[in-house]
Design an enzyme around this catalytic site. Sequence first.
Site, PDB file in Angstrom:
ATOM      1  N   GLY B  61     -33.594  -1.917   5.394  1.00  0.00           N
ATOM      2  CA  GLY B  61     -32.723  -2.271   6.518  1.00  0.00           C
ATOM      3  C   GLY B  61     -33.211  -3.572   7.024  1.00  0.00           C
ATOM      4  O   GLY B  61     -34.033  -4.121   6.401  1.00  0.00           O
ATOM      5  N   CYS B  62     -32.956  -3.898   8.130  1.00  0.00           N
ATOM      6  CA  CYS B  62     -31.670  -4.172   8.728  1.00  0.00           C
ATOM      7  C   CYS B  62     -31.625  -5.514   9.410  1.00  0.00           C
ATOM      8  O   CYS B  62     -30.550  -6.010   9.655  1.00  0.00           O
ATOM      9  CB  CYS B  62     -31.308  -3.099   9.728  1.00  0.00           C
ATOM     10  SG  CYS B  62     -30.301  -1.857   8.897  1.00  0.00           S
ATOM     11  N   GLY B  63     -32.710  -6.140   9.794  1.00  0.00           N
ATOM     12  CA  GLY B  63     -32.630  -7.459  10.431  1.00  0.00           C
ATOM     13  C   GLY B  63     -33.738  -8.326   9.855  1.00  0.00           C
ATOM     14  O   GLY B  63     -34.847  -7.867   9.634  1.00  0.00           O
ATOM     15  N   ARG B  90     -31.236  -4.060  15.405  1.00  0.00           N
ATOM     16  CA  ARG B  90     -31.014  -3.866  13.977  1.00  0.00           C
ATOM     17  C   ARG B  90     -32.058  -2.926  13.369  1.00  0.00           C
ATOM     18  O   ARG B  90     -31.980  -2.562  12.206  1.00  0.00           O
ATOM     19  CB  ARG B  90     -31.034  -5.211  13.243  1.00  0.00           C
ATOM     20  CG  ARG B  90     -29.902  -6.136  13.683  1.00  0.00           C
ATOM     21  CD  ARG B  90     -29.761  -7.340  12.786  1.00  0.00           C
ATOM     22  NE  ARG B  90     -29.007  -7.019  11.592  1.00  0.00           N
ATOM     23  CZ  ARG B  90     -27.709  -7.181  11.461  1.00  0.00           C
ATOM     24  NH1 ARG B  90     -26.998  -7.659  12.456  1.00  0.00           N
ATOM     25  NH2 ARG B  90     -27.118  -6.862  10.326  1.00  0.00           N
ATOM     26  N   ASN B 232     -37.180  -6.342  10.438  1.00  0.00           N
ATOM     27  CA  ASN B 232     -37.037  -5.234  11.371  1.00  0.00           C
ATOM     28  C   ASN B 232     -36.276  -4.146  10.624  1.00  0.00           C
ATOM     29  O   ASN B 232     -35.217  -4.423  10.076  1.00  0.00           O
ATOM     30  CB  ASN B 232     -36.222  -5.744  12.571  1.00  0.00           C
ATOM     31  CG  ASN B 232     -36.215  -4.770  13.705  1.00  0.00           C
ATOM     32  OD1 ASN B 232     -36.894  -3.766  13.685  1.00  0.00           O
ATOM     33  ND2 ASN B 232     -35.438  -5.095  14.717  1.00  0.00           N
TER      34      ASN B 232
END
Lengths: 273, 415, 503
Positions: B61-63, B90, B232
């Site tokens: 994931g995500c950021g 995120r 993140n």
Amino acid sequence: MTASTSFDGRVVGYSRAAPPVVRSGDAATIDCRGTYHTYVNKAVRQAFDEGAHTVRLDNINGQRYIGTGLSGEGRRIEVHGTPGQALGMFMDGPTIEVFGNAQDGVGNTMNGGRIVVHGSAGDVLGYGMRCGRIYIGGDVGYRVGIHMKAYKDLRPVLVCGGKARDFFGEYMAGGLLVLLGMHSRLPGPVVGGHLATGMHGGEIYVRGEVEPWRHGKDVTAFPATDAEMEGLSGVLADYCAAVAKDLDEVLAVPFVRVRPASLRPYSELYTSL
Amino acid sequence: MSDAPTYGVPTDGAPTSGAPTGGDFLLERMPTARPHAPASFGGAGPRPAYRAEAAFKIHGGCGLMGICDESGALMPADLAVRAMAVQRDRGNGLGAGFAGYGIYPELPEHFCLHLMLHDERAREEVEATLERSFVIDQAEPIPTRHFGAGVEAPLLWRYFVLPDPHALETLEIGPEDLVVHTVMQINSSVDGAFVASSGRNMGAFKGVAFPEEIAHFYRLEEYEAHTWLGHNRFPTNTPGWWGGAHPFNLLDLSIVHNGEISSYGINSRYLEQFGYKCSLGTDTEVIAYLFDLMLRRHGLPLELACDALASPLWSEIDRLPPEERELKRSLRAVYGPAMLNGPFAIVLGFSGGMVALNDRIKLRPLVAARQGSRLMVASEESSIREVLDAPDEVWAPRAGEPVIARVKGASRVVG
Amino acid sequence: MATSFVQAEFRVCIDDDRCHHCGRCVQQCGWGVYTFDERPLPDDVKCRACHRCVTFCPAHAITIEKSPLAFRDNASWQIGLRKSIWRQAETGGVMLTGMGNDKPYFSVFDHLVLDACQVTNPSIDPLREPMELRTYLGAKPDAVEVEADGAGGFRLKPGAGLRNNVELETPIIFSPMSYGSVSLNVHRSLALAAERCGTLMNTGEGGLHADLYPYQDHVIVQVASGRFGVDPEYLNRGAAVEIKVGQGAKPGIGGHLPGEKIDEDVSITRRIPRGSDAISPAPHHDIYSIEDLRQLIYAIKEATGYKPVGVKIAAVHNVAAIATGVVHAGADYVYLDGFRGGTGAAPQVVRDHIGIPLEIAIAVVDQRLRDEGIRNRASIIAAGSIRSSADMAKAIALGADVVAIGTAALIALGCHLCQGCHTGSCSWGLTTQKSELTRRLDPEWGAERLSNLVRAWSHELKEILGALGVNAIESLRGSRERLRGVGLDAQTCEILGVKPAGL
């Protein structure tokens, strides 16, 4: 600045405290610097509930869900900065004006109202829009205007002033989608590949040329007729006023209308015993 | 170690809680659901074999973000941390990390191994392994702060090593291959040990927490780098294992990755043919190994390696002029099993700079910007705006088109 | 004259109330079931349930039933076994049959399931998003050698890059079926369809008829042990050349085309005398060891300017080692024919008891080639009763580049799997040379049917890829991770490289 830095170098991120609100007549100004989105949006709703008609958000950077789920025709939100994801999602009536670029998910499943972004917008713009208007001054990203749909007198309108990437208007069922390709610093064509795949309703207009290989067999692209341009002029005039573009310049280049080849593009695809 | 700042505490002073409070739905850390998370670090009992974590496939994931100063000027970590703080939503607090390049200017030629260790016994075994083929010139705990309640950190050590020339001669391999071999060996056969990074003049700092917390824990304000990567995570199964966070690293290649690689099955089988052991069950791992294979071992230029990973569609290749068409066609036919399918945005850091890349239909977001000699990419524009106050240009890269930053005067491309 | 003990398997029932007495059934049946005396009179024992008469009866008056003749149940001595012994006692002959193994053996394909993506990795919509099936058949280079082009970019070094590959628009090709075992109209249908679908057909061992020359870029020419029709012109006409070493339906034995099926045209195409039997020897008599195969492969390459040369082998116990040898010998592709593969004629005992399942063969060959570091040197074609696009997807996930269909292609053209091919009297006009039968297949109609099938399966494959969250076939090929076994024992799972469902 969003995230503050304390003396020992610790970054603490968004603060979880109500932002300062200044009221003046029927306007409210909120300094959103470093404030977590739930507090910003709560303050916005509170300001409207207390009678404000216009809420100005200053120092926005990355706060999500601004205007999400809000209703009320006369309400207006001004965003100064870069709003975060899902601006105006499910919105039903208010107007949002962004002085800057927007991110992804603008106007997702919007039911009514108006969003004007003076800069560019990201991907997945206007997904599932049912009604309302979105005007983008600059470029837009991938998967813009997917499955816009119209119903009775609900008709969504999405106008993009710059260039768009792939999958523009994918799966369109209704509404009006316009791409101008103007004043863009992006190299390359006005619109990307896989234009309007799966389109089975609605109207798409592109200012300039659309090479045949950019779209599949399920749509056709022909020069827009005078009658069609006549029908479009109202929206274009409204758009130009909103984002300060010159209508004559917009109309100086011929438009192409993209339409579905069939209302049932996949009727031949399936069979059974 | 000084004070114990507690994490998950809203700065307006409300008490810490693992669960969301009231009706505000603040994004707090998700409670760890897995009852059999690896035993407390340092406790008695058998050391966990981290390769068993591979059974729980960890989703990327995500950021993410990456920033590089192409002039080679060093930047404080605070830029990367602030960028990640903006993207807090995120992730879910169960994984974050940073990688910095140019952070060890006093020992630029040494391979610096960042180790995550369950206990002293694991550390001793790692040290013994290293001593067999390396000369250890410096070994010390990585300076950290104390983590607050509810978060357990492994032992964290760093070793500055040089390959033992005798070992190189005996094994008849180059220094980079020796490091790769040793890292794979430690990760797959030393229980309770994991090599978080193994490059020269760089290091990865990661764990199970939010990015700001990781930065504070590792005292990142004490480092400066010409290139920073940040990440993140939002894992959907909940390992308590620090090694699962991003960035993933091998030699000086670090990857932060947003998305999931649905071609993992064939990518990992392809890599196994060349001796890479994909033992960690993360799809990010294969991306790092694929870059190592193509850049270092096959000597492919960076742009073409990116082409192989996010290959253009055949319909696009067919429309190219003949010479370019033949090149792209050959590349895709040879590296078909390396092609990454599924949604992804990745940033690869290396000693000469960084490169950001999207999947071929850009299913994950990525925005880029330039200000002076600094090039920055992030999942959201607001991260960029937090750090670059007056960018010369901001744009959204196209699907499959790499954004490359090259540090002037960097002598090595990879390794 | 002795009465045969072998009773009719089927019973032809004609509803006399409906029957027009038009005699159409008499004319349509290739097996000679019907005589006519005011109304059609069927001789049940000749009926093979091929449904030609049923399909073409204008009154829909005919139905074929399984004979209700009761046998005493015996789970060991199935009826077919008893009948075979009666027939062999009558004639002293080897039991011949056609098409593929029909026994209820365990099907690995039917115990494999495919993955689908949800939430953390979305599926892709194959109807609206690009889904790439293009496949290159042939050897891929080990690396891509480039040089700077002087303009800031790169180009291939001279002589480097992809060469000697055949481009396929979809990973489905048509299996080899020789002209002689099937009619010329079948070959014409296959060639036309191959061209339309951007894929390939295969001459089989019967040579290439002149009518097919316009389609030669979509034809693989086969060199079998009998070398029928093989001359330099033949070799140069194909898009690729295939050395047939074995066949799934009859591993280890040769081919036999009875003289009745060798008419004038077959004779010309095969370059053998009319009416003589066409016997393909069991081995190529010039291949007795692996270096001989290498010699043959390179001889063909030299003769054709290095067109891709493939080798077709049957799936047998040590197929992994054989395939590795074949690739080391220079083959550009390996064609694996599993034990369910079809044939125009084979001894039943060989067809039903020799060979291993295709799924296992794909898995072990693909893995062994990877272990040896030579997987890129040859493509894998998988065949042997690929029955649906699901079989195809699973075969590709196990490691095949391409699948070949023979039985499915004939079924598309009208075959009902009556297993009467070896008699040369196919009512559907497919596996026969009798002109009154072969004219029943119009190549245009046949090509349309075959193209439809290929197109339909290609669409289905795209749906499967979309569900898997990938948009290019490269990302499924060899990705065993996308398969799970249901009801497979642990060892079979390990051999296949597939996890059981749940893990």
